[in-house]
Design a protein around this motif. Structure first.
Motif, mmCIF file in Angstrom:
data_model
loop_
_atom_site.group_PDB
_atom_site.id
_atom_site.type_symbol
_atom_site.label_atom_id
_atom_site.label_comp_id
_atom_site.label_asym_id
_atom_site.label_seq_id
_atom_site.Cartn_x
_atom_site.Cartn_y
_atom_site.Cartn_z
ATOM 1 N N THR A 53 0.851 -1.188 0.000
ATOM 2 C CA THR A 53 0.000 0.000 0.000
ATOM 3 C C THR A 53 0.895 1.249 0.000
ATOM 4 O O THR A 53 2.111 1.146 0.030
ATOM 5 C CB THR A 53 -0.963 -0.017 1.209
ATOM 6 N N GLY A 54 0.252 2.405 -0.023
ATOM 7 C CA GLY A 54 0.988 3.656 -0.242
ATOM 8 C C GLY A 54 1.670 4.206 0.990
ATOM 9 O O GLY A 54 1.490 5.369 1.355
ATOM 10 N N SER A 55 2.483 3.371 1.624
ATOM 11 C CA SER A 55 3.166 3.777 2.847
ATOM 12 C C SER A 55 4.664 3.916 2.611
ATOM 13 O O SER A 55 5.295 2.979 2.109
ATOM 14 C CB SER A 55 2.929 2.700 3.910
ATOM 15 N N GLY A 56 5.220 5.047 3.013
ATOM 16 C CA GLY A 56 6.670 5.194 2.929
ATOM 17 C C GLY A 56 7.370 4.418 4.027
ATOM 18 O O GLY A 56 8.539 4.062 3.916
ATOM 19 N N HIS A 57 6.624 4.159 5.113
ATOM 20 C CA HIS A 57 7.196 3.495 6.295
ATOM 21 C C HIS A 57 7.579 2.056 5.925
ATOM 22 O O HIS A 57 6.718 1.227 5.638
ATOM 23 C CB HIS A 57 6.142 3.520 7.398
ATOM 24 N N SER A 88 -1.542 -1.383 -4.538
ATOM 25 C CA SER A 88 -2.639 -0.403 -4.451
ATOM 26 C C SER A 88 -2.296 0.801 -5.328
ATOM 27 O O SER A 88 -1.133 1.004 -5.703
ATOM 28 C CB SER A 88 -2.866 0.040 -2.992
ATOM 29 N N ALA A 141 -2.204 3.893 -4.540
ATOM 30 C CA ALA A 141 -1.267 4.772 -3.827
ATOM 31 C C ALA A 141 0.130 4.161 -3.810
ATOM 32 O O ALA A 141 1.128 4.883 -3.933
ATOM 33 C CB ALA A 141 -1.774 5.017 -2.406
ATOM 34 N N MET A 163 7.673 7.898 -6.275
ATOM 35 C CA MET A 163 8.209 8.979 -5.428
ATOM 36 C C MET A 163 9.506 8.568 -4.744
ATOM 37 O O MET A 163 10.384 9.387 -4.521
ATOM 38 C CB MET A 163 7.191 9.379 -4.362
ATOM 39 N N THR A 209 -0.853 0.932 5.188
ATOM 40 C CA THR A 209 -1.134 2.317 5.607
ATOM 41 C C THR A 209 -2.209 2.338 6.691
ATOM 42 O O THR A 209 -2.998 1.391 6.833
ATOM 43 C CB THR A 209 -1.668 3.158 4.439
ATOM 44 N N SER A 210 -2.289 3.473 7.388
ATOM 45 C CA SER A 210 -3.369 3.627 8.368
ATOM 46 C C SER A 210 -4.723 3.579 7.664
ATOM 47 O O SER A 210 -5.697 3.054 8.209
ATOM 48 C CB SER A 210 -3.216 4.939 9.144
ATOM 49 N N ASN A 211 -4.765 4.073 6.427
ATOM 50 C CA ASN A 211 -5.999 4.031 5.638
ATOM 51 C C ASN A 211 -6.439 2.596 5.377
ATOM 52 O O ASN A 211 -7.596 2.216 5.642
ATOM 53 C CB ASN A 211 -5.738 4.749 4.299
ATOM 54 N N THR A 212 -5.520 1.774 4.908
ATOM 55 C CA THR A 212 -5.871 0.378 4.604
ATOM 56 C C THR A 212 -6.228 -0.376 5.877
ATOM 57 O O THR A 212 -7.207 -1.134 5.897
ATOM 58 C CB THR A 212 -4.702 -0.303 3.843
ATOM 59 N N ASN A 240 -11.019 -1.735 -2.705
ATOM 60 C CA ASN A 240 -9.912 -1.628 -3.667
ATOM 61 C C ASN A 240 -9.113 -2.937 -3.604
ATOM 62 O O ASN A 240 -9.502 -3.866 -2.889
ATOM 63 C CB ASN A 240 -9.035 -0.397 -3.389
HETATM 64 C C1 LIG Z 1 5.477 9.824 0.056
HETATM 65 C C2 LIG Z 1 4.302 9.327 0.819
HETATM 66 C C3 LIG Z 1 4.485 8.523 1.929
HETATM 67 C C4 LIG Z 1 3.392 8.071 2.668
HETATM 68 N N1 LIG Z 1 3.620 7.315 3.770
HETATM 69 C C5 LIG Z 1 2.576 6.885 4.510
HETATM 70 C C6 LIG Z 1 2.816 6.117 5.683
HETATM 71 O O1 LIG Z 1 3.953 5.798 6.061
HETATM 72 N N2 LIG Z 1 1.742 5.692 6.383
HETATM 73 C C7 LIG Z 1 0.460 5.982 6.002
HETATM 74 O O2 LIG Z 1 -0.459 5.527 6.674
HETATM 75 N N3 LIG Z 1 0.207 6.724 4.887
HETATM 76 C C8 LIG Z 1 1.230 7.185 4.136
HETATM 77 N N4 LIG Z 1 0.995 7.950 3.022
HETATM 78 C C9 LIG Z 1 -0.411 8.302 2.668
HETATM 79 C C10 LIG Z 1 -1.100 7.196 1.861
HETATM 80 O O3 LIG Z 1 -0.406 6.931 0.650
HETATM 81 C C11 LIG Z 1 -2.563 7.606 1.585
HETATM 82 O O4 LIG Z 1 -3.284 7.605 2.798
HETATM 83 C C12 LIG Z 1 -3.258 6.713 0.579
HETATM 84 O O5 LIG Z 1 -4.581 7.171 0.384
HETATM 85 C C13 LIG Z 1 -3.278 5.270 1.044
HETATM 86 O O6 LIG Z 1 -3.925 4.463 0.082
HETATM 87 P P1 LIG Z 1 -3.862 2.872 0.215
HETATM 88 O O7 LIG Z 1 -4.098 2.570 1.656
HETATM 89 O O8 LIG Z 1 -4.979 2.412 -0.660
HETATM 90 O O9 LIG Z 1 -2.546 2.410 -0.322
HETATM 91 C C14 LIG Z 1 2.078 8.417 2.261
HETATM 92 C C15 LIG Z 1 1.896 9.224 1.139
HETATM 93 C C16 LIG Z 1 2.993 9.676 0.430
HETATM 94 C C17 LIG Z 1 2.757 10.564 -0.760
#
Ligand SMILES: Cc1cc2nc3c(=O)[nH]c(=O)nc-3n(C[C@H](O)[C@H](O)[C@H](O)COP(=O)(O)O)c2cc1C
Length: 186
Positions: free
Chosen positions: A16-20, A40, A42, A49, A90-93, A104
């Protein structure tokens, strides 16, 4: 859906879209044979990125989030997967998964794995009130909210789901599954 070869069950891995621990999760995937990766929308953006390429073992299949019905998840119903890994999550997922939302690809693979009783390992990002995390331009501090921490805790109550909170624990859990898979064929 046509006939599927399930002689060799596979690892499923959703990113998922987490940088962590994003880069570290990609590195860990490289150890896994017979792997399908679910990306995903993201995550696809975050890959760019962080200027990451997915260098994955030969034969790895990559599924991107391009259909409203998350069509690739049908494979869970045919015994294609012995393990699902959702990392990083991510916290979102995590929030969506905990409340039973599957809208999704990532949230669908989690839901379908649950409905098919496929053991799942989740590496949730938000595990402590204060974390150091890697942003595209370097390390930053992040302070997960109470709701984020609560959701991670709630996920621990899910059946067949192991929530890990560190890269070391993720690595150990994945290696344990890998050893188990290898023991089946020896
Ligand atoms: C560079 C970047 C790093 C991110 N890192 C995190 C993260 O570490 N943890 C997190 O919960 N969201 C992070 N996000 C935000 C998620 O990408 C965002 O909430 C997204 O909607 C998650 O979608 P997904 O859960 O479907 O992948 C980051 C966004 C960007 C642009």
């Amino acid at each position: 859906m046509g006939k599927i070869d399930i002689e060799t069950p596979r690892f499923g891995w959703a990113i998922t879209g987490s940088g962590h621990f994003f880069k570290e999760s990609l590195e860990l995937m490289q150890k896994l044979p017979n792997l399908d990766v679910f990306v995903s929308k993201a995550a696809a953006e975050v890959l760019k990125m962080y200027r990451q390429e997915m260098k994955l073992p030969e034969g790895t299949r990559i599924f991107k989030d391009t259909t409203a019905s998350a069509a690739p998840v049908g494979n869970f119903y045919y015994g294609v997967y012995h393990t699902l890994i959702l990392a990083p999550a991510t916290s979102n997922t995590v929030a969506k998964c905990v409340y039973g939302i599957s809208d999704n690809l990532a949230t669908n693979v989690f839901a379908q794995a649950g409905k098919c009783r496929v053991p799942t390992i989740v590496f949730a990002c938000d595990t402590a009130p204060e974390l150091d995390t890697e942003a595209p331009k370097g390390m930053v501090k992040v302070y997960p909210r109470a709701i984020d921490l609560e959701n991670t805790e709630k996920m621990k109550a899910f059946s067949d789901t192991l929530v890990v909170e560190s890269l070391g624990d993720l690595t150990a859990a994945v290696e344990e599954r890998l050893a188990w898979v290898k023991s089946l064929s020896s």
